[in-house]
Design a protein around this motif. Structure first.
Motif, PDB file in Angstrom:
ATOM      1  N   ASP A  34      29.037  32.366  47.296  1.00 38.44           N
ATOM      2  CA  ASP A  34      30.121  31.620  47.939  1.00 38.44           C
ATOM      3  C   ASP A  34      30.572  32.429  49.153  1.00 38.44           C
ATOM      4  OD1 ASP A  34      32.334  30.156  48.659  1.00 38.44           O
ATOM      5  OD2 ASP A  34      33.505  30.628  46.872  1.00 38.44           O
ATOM      6  N   HIS A  35      30.226  31.949  50.350  1.00 37.38           N
ATOM      7  CA  HIS A  35      30.459  32.697  51.590  1.00 37.38           C
ATOM      8  C   HIS A  35      31.851  32.397  52.149  1.00 37.38           C
ATOM      9  CE1 HIS A  35      25.994  32.521  51.391  1.00 37.38           C
ATOM     10  NE2 HIS A  35      26.098  33.757  51.863  1.00 37.38           N
ATOM     11  N   GLY A  36      32.850  33.110  51.663  1.00 35.71           N
ATOM     12  CA  GLY A  36      34.197  32.935  52.166  1.00 35.71           C
ATOM     13  C   GLY A  36      34.451  33.770  53.401  1.00 35.71           C
ATOM     14  N   TYR A  37      35.516  33.437  54.130  1.00 34.20           N
ATOM     15  CA  TYR A  37      35.905  34.245  55.287  1.00 34.20           C
ATOM     16  C   TYR A  37      36.613  35.519  54.842  1.00 34.20           C
ATOM     17  CZ  TYR A  37      34.860  30.086  58.029  1.00 34.20           C
ATOM     18  OH  TYR A  37      34.227  29.009  58.598  1.00 34.20           O
ATOM     19  N   GLY A  38      37.252  35.464  53.690  1.00 38.03           N
ATOM     20  CA  GLY A  38      37.951  36.639  53.180  1.00 38.03           C
ATOM     21  C   GLY A  38      37.111  37.458  52.227  1.00 38.03           C
ATOM     22  N   ASN A  39      36.396  36.775  51.331  1.00 36.32           N
ATOM     23  CA  ASN A  39      35.600  37.462  50.319  1.00 36.32           C
ATOM     24  C   ASN A  39      34.282  36.736  50.092  1.00 36.32           C
ATOM     25  OD1 ASN A  39      37.512  39.604  49.170  1.00 36.32           O
ATOM     26  ND2 ASN A  39      38.764  37.753  48.997  1.00 36.32           N
ATOM     27  N   ILE A  40      33.289  37.509  49.675  1.00 33.05           N
ATOM     28  CA  ILE A  40      32.016  36.960  49.211  1.00 33.05           C
ATOM     29  C   ILE A  40      32.063  36.964  47.689  1.00 33.05           C
ATOM     30  CG2 ILE A  40      29.518  37.233  49.153  1.00 33.05           C
ATOM     31  CD1 ILE A  40      30.606  36.563  51.920  1.00 33.05           C
ATOM     32  N   LYS A  41      31.760  35.822  47.091  1.00 34.92           N
ATOM     33  CA  LYS A  41      31.782  35.721  45.636  1.00 34.92           C
ATOM     34  C   LYS A  41      30.412  35.302  45.110  1.00 34.92           C
ATOM     35  CE  LYS A  41      34.995  33.434  46.956  1.00 34.92           C
ATOM     36  NZ  LYS A  41      35.630  33.219  48.306  1.00 34.92           N
ATOM     37  N   ASP A 182      40.777  23.094  47.794  1.00 31.10           N
ATOM     38  CA  ASP A 182      40.242  24.449  47.736  1.00 31.10           C
ATOM     39  C   ASP A 182      40.787  25.215  48.942  1.00 31.10           C
ATOM     40  OD1 ASP A 182      38.810  26.763  47.489  1.00 31.10           O
ATOM     41  OD2 ASP A 182      36.827  25.854  47.666  1.00 31.10           O
ATOM     42  N   ILE A 183      41.690  26.176  48.688  1.00 33.79           N
ATOM     43  CA  ILE A 183      42.334  26.920  49.767  1.00 33.79           C
ATOM     44  C   ILE A 183      41.724  28.310  49.835  1.00 33.79           C
ATOM     45  CG2 ILE A 183      44.523  27.664  50.765  1.00 33.79           C
ATOM     46  CD1 ILE A 183      45.908  25.689  48.852  1.00 33.79           C
ATOM     47  N   GLY A 184      40.914  28.533  50.864  1.00 34.29           N
ATOM     48  CA  GLY A 184      40.285  29.830  51.053  1.00 34.29           C
ATOM     49  C   GLY A 184      41.032  30.675  52.059  1.00 34.29           C
ATOM     50  N   ASN A 185      40.374  31.721  52.554  1.00 32.12           N
ATOM     51  CA  ASN A 185      41.008  32.610  53.516  1.00 32.12           C
ATOM     52  C   ASN A 185      41.150  31.956  54.886  1.00 32.12           C
ATOM     53  OD1 ASN A 185      40.514  34.961  55.753  1.00 32.12           O
ATOM     54  ND2 ASN A 185      41.766  35.700  54.059  1.00 32.12           N
ATOM     55  N   GLY A 186      40.141  31.176  55.284  1.00 33.05           N
ATOM     56  CA  GLY A 186      40.157  30.587  56.612  1.00 33.05           C
ATOM     57  C   GLY A 186      40.526  29.123  56.658  1.00 33.05           C
ATOM     58  N   THR A 187      40.109  28.366  55.647  1.00 34.03           N
ATOM     59  CA  THR A 187      40.309  26.923  55.688  1.00 34.03           C
ATOM     60  C   THR A 187      40.805  26.377  54.353  1.00 34.03           C
ATOM     61  OG1 THR A 187      38.016  26.480  55.023  1.00 34.03           O
ATOM     62  CG2 THR A 187      38.475  26.637  57.397  1.00 34.03           C
ATOM     63  N   MET A 188      41.294  25.146  54.410  1.00 36.91           N
ATOM     64  CA  MET A 188      41.642  24.389  53.216  1.00 36.91           C
ATOM     65  C   MET A 188      40.794  23.122  53.217  1.00 36.91           C
ATOM     66  SD  MET A 188      45.280  22.683  52.056  1.00 36.91           S
ATOM     67  CE  MET A 188      45.296  21.396  53.317  1.00 36.91           C
ATOM     68  N   LEU A 208      44.108  25.965  57.466  1.00 34.60           N
ATOM     69  CA  LEU A 208      45.350  26.379  56.820  1.00 34.60           C
ATOM     70  C   LEU A 208      45.056  27.346  55.676  1.00 34.60           C
ATOM     71  CD1 LEU A 208      47.409  23.046  56.686  1.00 34.60           C
ATOM     72  CD2 LEU A 208      47.962  25.102  57.988  1.00 34.60           C
ATOM     73  N   GLY A 209      44.105  28.239  55.881  1.00 34.69           N
ATOM     74  CA  GLY A 209      43.764  29.205  54.842  1.00 34.69           C
ATOM     75  C   GLY A 209      44.836  30.256  54.663  1.00 34.69           C
ATOM     76  N   THR A 210      44.646  31.116  53.693  1.00 33.31           N
ATOM     77  CA  THR A 210      45.663  32.113  53.361  1.00 33.31           C
ATOM     78  C   THR A 210      45.886  33.128  54.479  1.00 33.31           C
ATOM     79  OG1 THR A 210      43.987  33.471  52.251  1.00 33.31           O
ATOM     80  CG2 THR A 210      45.217  31.907  50.893  1.00 33.31           C
ATOM     81  N   LYS A 279      46.474  13.184  40.320  1.00 36.27           N
ATOM     82  CA  LYS A 279      46.365  14.524  39.738  1.00 36.27           C
ATOM     83  C   LYS A 279      45.868  15.483  40.811  1.00 36.27           C
ATOM     84  CE  LYS A 279      43.614  13.352  36.335  1.00 36.27           C
ATOM     85  NZ  LYS A 279      42.757  13.474  35.118  1.00 36.27           N
ATOM     86  N   LEU A 280      46.546  16.610  40.954  1.00 32.57           N
ATOM     87  CA  LEU A 280      46.186  17.584  41.981  1.00 32.57           C
ATOM     88  C   LEU A 280      45.533  18.798  41.333  1.00 32.57           C
ATOM     89  CD1 LEU A 280      46.278  18.543  44.935  1.00 32.57           C
ATOM     90  CD2 LEU A 280      48.566  19.460  44.483  1.00 32.57           C
ATOM     91  N   HIS A 281      44.329  19.138  41.794  1.00 29.37           N
ATOM     92  CA  HIS A 281      43.595  20.295  41.299  1.00 29.37           C
ATOM     93  C   HIS A 281      43.548  21.335  42.415  1.00 29.37           C
ATOM     94  CE1 HIS A 281      41.893  17.888  37.878  1.00 29.37           C
ATOM     95  NE2 HIS A 281      42.124  16.911  38.748  1.00 29.37           N
ATOM     96  N   LEU A 282      44.117  22.506  42.189  1.00 26.04           N
ATOM     97  CA  LEU A 282      44.191  23.554  43.194  1.00 26.04           C
ATOM     98  C   LEU A 282      43.300  24.720  42.808  1.00 26.04           C
ATOM     99  CD1 LEU A 282      48.049  23.477  43.745  1.00 26.04           C
ATOM    100  CD2 LEU A 282      46.321  22.702  45.377  1.00 26.04           C
ATOM    101  N   MET A 283      42.507  25.205  43.766  1.00 30.18           N
ATOM    102  CA  MET A 283      41.629  26.325  43.512  1.00 30.18           C
ATOM    103  C   MET A 283      41.526  27.180  44.771  1.00 30.18           C
ATOM    104  SD  MET A 283      37.919  24.373  43.537  1.00 30.18           S
ATOM    105  CE  MET A 283      37.010  25.906  43.312  1.00 30.18           C
ATOM    106  N   GLY A 284      40.857  28.315  44.657  1.00 28.14           N
ATOM    107  CA  GLY A 284      40.751  29.229  45.781  1.00 28.14           C
ATOM    108  C   GLY A 284      41.903  30.218  45.794  1.00 28.14           C
ATOM    109  N   GLY A 285      41.812  31.199  46.702  1.00 34.75           N
ATOM    110  CA  GLY A 285      42.831  32.241  46.766  1.00 34.75           C
ATOM    111  C   GLY A 285      44.213  31.723  47.072  1.00 34.75           C
ATOM    112  N   GLY A 286      44.312  30.598  47.795  1.00 35.57           N
ATOM    113  CA  GLY A 286      45.615  30.056  48.147  1.00 35.57           C
ATOM    114  C   GLY A 286      46.328  29.350  47.020  1.00 35.57           C
TER     115      GLY A 286
END
Length: 333
Positions: A34-41, A182-188, A208-210, A279-286
């Motif tokens: 998972d190639h995130g802007y903040g972290n690689i998972k 899905d709220i990541g470091n760079g984008t939502m 609107l990432g973290t 129903k709202l499902h929230l995931m990611g660092g945000g």
């Protein structure tokens, strides 16, 4: 006679398919990244997505990569937002590290690898083939990570939509009307999934990432407290960890984080979210920022705490695609 010949060819074809499937199963290692802007998972590991090239071998860095005669420091800082993840070598280098980490867990230094990766929902259609080619253009990788030599042969790359890769493995949780965010470091990235099916016309991506939240907090603290606060300290506070900050600094962080959380919720409402119907499902660092600082009706909101959830989704989809392993849809945790 013709019938017997056709039956014979059919049986031979089936045998060849079984043989190929067995070769793939025995020799190919699927590694999801998972190639995130903040972290690689990966399914098991996580590290910051920073890459810094060096002329000589780094002496102080714990994570260092050597490839094609160049040394790299891994994990200091993070990637800046870009709408093209294939524009430089950084994500290839970070993928080498991710593969090395996963292979180390398996006791391997050599492997034939099928990569399972992803892109934001709204980018997949346009950039999927480019991102796939980005990795396959160098199919054989010989490199050294933290003093260990690795030899990797890339046999294939599968590119999946971010977010929905997670939903597929928890599809039973998406009955009725759902919004996955899905709220990541760079984008939502957000999308609607109605009765377990994605709604193609309702997929969105916002910058609107973290990291935007961190920048807002830093600006607020400089304005109100005349302090320059490091990103790592702010991230600890956002996660609810002990930081030993003064009450006025903590108050400044809380206020700016609450404003960010409201900005997220306002944007989701603009995209069609209604807490009485959806129903709202929230995931990611945000997701933890909304949980800790947002005003949310918890009765109809579900948080995914697993930071590896997207990588696990890629792994599942690749196993199902290649017929490897025991891929099965699981009930959400």
């Amino acid at each position: 006679r013709d019938v017997q010949e056709r039956q014979k060819k059919s049986l031979q074809g089936a045998f060849r398919k079984q043989k190929v499937r067995r070769i793939i199963t025995l020799s190919t290692t699927i590694i999801a990244v998972d190639h995130g802007y903040g972290n690689i998972k990966t399914v098991h590991e996580i590290f910051p997505s920073g890459v810094t090239a060096c002329k000589d071998e780094p002496t102080l860095s714990q994570d260092k990569l050597n490839w094609a005669g160049t040394w790299y420091i891994i994990g200091e800082g993070h990637k800046e937002f870009t709408d093209d993840k294939a524009q430089d070598e950084d994500y290839l280098l970070l993928t080498m590290v991710a593969m090395a980490m996963e292979l180390k867990l398996q006791g391997k230094t050599e492997a034939e690898v099928h990569l399972a990766v992803g892109l934001p929902l709204t980018w997949v259609g346009e950039q999927k083939e480019k991102f796939r080619t980005y990795f396959l253009r160098i199919p054989v990788l010989d490199y050294n990570y933290n003093g260990v030599d690795y030899h990797v042969e890339l046999t294939g790359v599968s590119v999946y939509p971010q977010g929905f890769a997670f939903a597929v493995t928890h599809i039973r949780d998406f009955t009725g009307i759902n919004m996955l965010c899905d709220i990541g470091n760079g984008t939502m990235s957000s999308m609607f999934i109605n009765d377990c099916r994605p709604v193609s016309g309702k997929m969105f991506m916002d910058k609107l990432g973290t990291y935007q939240c961190v920048l807002t907090i830093q600006e607020a603290l400089m304005k109100t407290c005349h302090l320059s606060v490091e990103e790592s300290i702010i991230e600890q506070a956002l996660r609810g960890e002990a930081t030993h900050l003064s009450s006025r600094v903590q108050k400044g962080i809380n206020g700016a984080a609450a404003e960010y959380a409201e900005t997220i919720m306002r944007r989701l409402r603009e995209h069609g979210y209604n807490p009485e119907l959806v129903k709202l499902h929230l995931m990611g660092g945000g997701a933890c920022i909304l949980r800790n600082f947002g005003k949310i009706n918890a009765d109809n909101v579900y948080f995914t705490e697993d930071i590896h959830a997207t990588a696990k989704g890629y792994q599942f989809l690749a196993e199902r695609e290649l017929g490897i392993g025991g891929a099965s849809i699981e009930k959400g945790e």
